[in-house]
Design an enzyme around this catalytic site. Sequence first.
Site, PDB file in Angstrom:
ATOM      1  N   SER A 137     -51.357 -36.441  25.759  1.00 34.20           N
ATOM      2  CA  SER A 137     -51.001 -37.306  26.882  1.00 34.20           C
ATOM      3  C   SER A 137     -49.651 -36.980  27.508  1.00 34.20           C
ATOM      4  CB  SER A 137     -51.019 -38.771  26.441  1.00 34.20           C
ATOM      5  OG  SER A 137     -52.345 -39.185  26.182  1.00 34.20           O
ATOM      6  N   GLU A 147       0.787  -1.227   0.000  1.00 34.13           N
ATOM      7  CA  GLU A 147       0.000   0.000   0.000  1.00 34.13           C
ATOM      8  C   GLU A 147       0.825   1.285   0.000  1.00 34.13           C
ATOM      9  OE1 GLU A 147      -3.295   0.498  -0.298  1.00 34.13           O
ATOM     10  OE2 GLU A 147      -3.510  -1.652  -0.639  1.00 34.13           O
TER      11      GLU A 147
END
Length: 705
Positions: free
Chosen positions: A360, A100
């Site tokens: 149940s 860079e």
Amino acid sequence: MARGKKRSKQSGPVRKWFSRIVKTGFVVGLMGLIALIVAVAVIRSSLPGYEDLKSSPNGQMIRVLDVNGRELFSMGPSYGQWLDYEDIPQVMIDAMVAVEDRRYESHLGVDPIGIARSIKVRLERGRWAQGGSTITQQLARNIFLNNSRTFGRKGREIMLALAMESKFSKEQILELYLNKVYYGGGAYGIDAASRRFFAHGAKELSLAEAAIIAGLVKAPSRYSPTADAQAAIDRATVVLRVMQDAGAITAAQAAETEPTAVKMAPEPRQNSVRYFTDWALPQLDLLIDETIEPIEVWTTLDLDMQRAATNAIQTGVPAGAQGALVAIDRDGAVRAMVGGTDYVTSNYNRATQAVRQPGSAWKIFVYMAALEAGYTPNDMVTDQPIKIGNWTPRNSGGNYAGDISLRSAFAYSKNTVAAAIGNDIGTSTVANMARRFGISTTIDVNPSMVLGTSDVRLVEMTRAFASINAKGIAITPYAITKVSTMDGNVLYQNKFDGSRVLVDPWVAAGITDLMQTAVNVGTGRAANIGRPVAGKTGTTSSNKDGWFLGFSSGLTTGVWMGRDDAKPVRGLQGGRAPAAAFAAFMKVAVAKRKIEKFDTELLLPDWQLEPDEEELFGAPEDGIYVDENGMPIETGQGLEYDMEGGEADDGPPQLDQGWIDSVLGRGEPDEPEAAPPARKTPPGRPESPDQPNAPVSLLPRPANE
């Protein structure tokens, strides 16, 4: 001689004008320099301090992890842990500077050579094709400006870069840059990028990984490993070559570094895991004070269990129906949660939001209330027609078994016996038991409530079964074990509270005994996984809902299936698809856990009973031969029964308690059964000292009683 004088007269004015231009240029340049210095000084004085620049932009990052530290989900911008300059790996610094801003150490924030090259390319191509920005300029643009490519913005960027270079050291600027620049995938800073792409912090970055991250700055979306892994690798190869040219690494280092060998982090799950995170993350408001710092949320979810749960629901749900699953560990930690067959299609969480009738499965509260009132699993009751007020409950097919044990009545989910027990002890007693075990929805206390007519949530029913598994200790499901900042500061730590007792241990042991029987030889046989399992099926009228809930080896799992519009689902019964999904999940979930026996021994119920609507395999001859782990074995022959349910004359020996005791190694087959223990006789039930196991009538009490 004359010509020389003439030439001298002609060149005089030229030199004069040239001198004036030079002087004017010098003055203008000097004034411009002074103006630039003044402007830079003004900007410098207005720049925030270094500590202020270190703070993250608005928007908190929350990184959600599973119990083993694997990322589940991330929300908000990701900033990771701030790394001081001395903690940043040198390979990362070298890679970034080389690719860079190779002259970073020598310029004052602006690189004239780079700017000249950028302008030249701009004039040649008619567009900005090559950047001339230094690292300092990029940092200034990221913090203070936007990405518009205009000369005005470029001028402000240059001024800011010069001001920053005059105020901060090179190391400080690099530290800010590496911790704040965007690297794609929602990650700002090298630590967030490292965690996002490689699943570890930036302090452990290798040369190849550093090259990949350094290559992202130019075009984060184009070179992101999550968007195009090959493009990221190709770009990293370019970065390595540039590092070699800059002298940051040797040719040998560049040759032996292979970006293709870097192990990328798996993509975070976006489907069923979201059911869990949607439920878990709102709890943060109650656990920690508001903070703007990036945080990591360590959850209870186990990704391996979650995958097994998702597979069990997606493959086991009947066509056109939905399904949900919750798995809770012995301390309340939720290990898996699936709220539907597909989160993308429907994010409605049926595990935590839907309220449905449990059928149940509700009978665990009926039988626990009965046990607490003095019943025992060995008590004999009478399965017979019964009428309570205007309500006449019935068993499937109108079959009644007569005198049976309480264990058998539970195992085969006898509705008439449950109704009689509820009438005997009172439905309000049953409702109180359900409340104790964490049911928060409205409970109807009409006589029919004993058959599960009150709506419940799956997570609360699973919680109730988990509390039974904990021997009657209250279990509270929780999702978050720890919350910490990125630097390890703990903001919250979960602590298990096992002090609240819901029922006496013998009550929990009794219902566990009943549920173990239901799985081994009752309606829940499809849930058998080759190790001790206790559970209960549930089926509502017209097969609108199917449930199975149970536990084994410390893990409690609840499964619900049905349609969102509550329409009937053909063939949906608790002992079929839900029990099978439970087994499919649990075989994976507890595979690495120790086999744990329950405190109570399995006692065989009266197998000759006619099954109710939740019985799924027909007569009990199916799979009656088992190995030492209770798993069915092939024998090459089966039992034959006559139409009355008795054993055919030419069949093998009768399947009785003595036979199963011998198979399980509990004693000789002909060893007499021990007498049942004495028990407290509940109110309204006659004592029978000569016949401790005599059938007990559970007909409704007279109105004036």
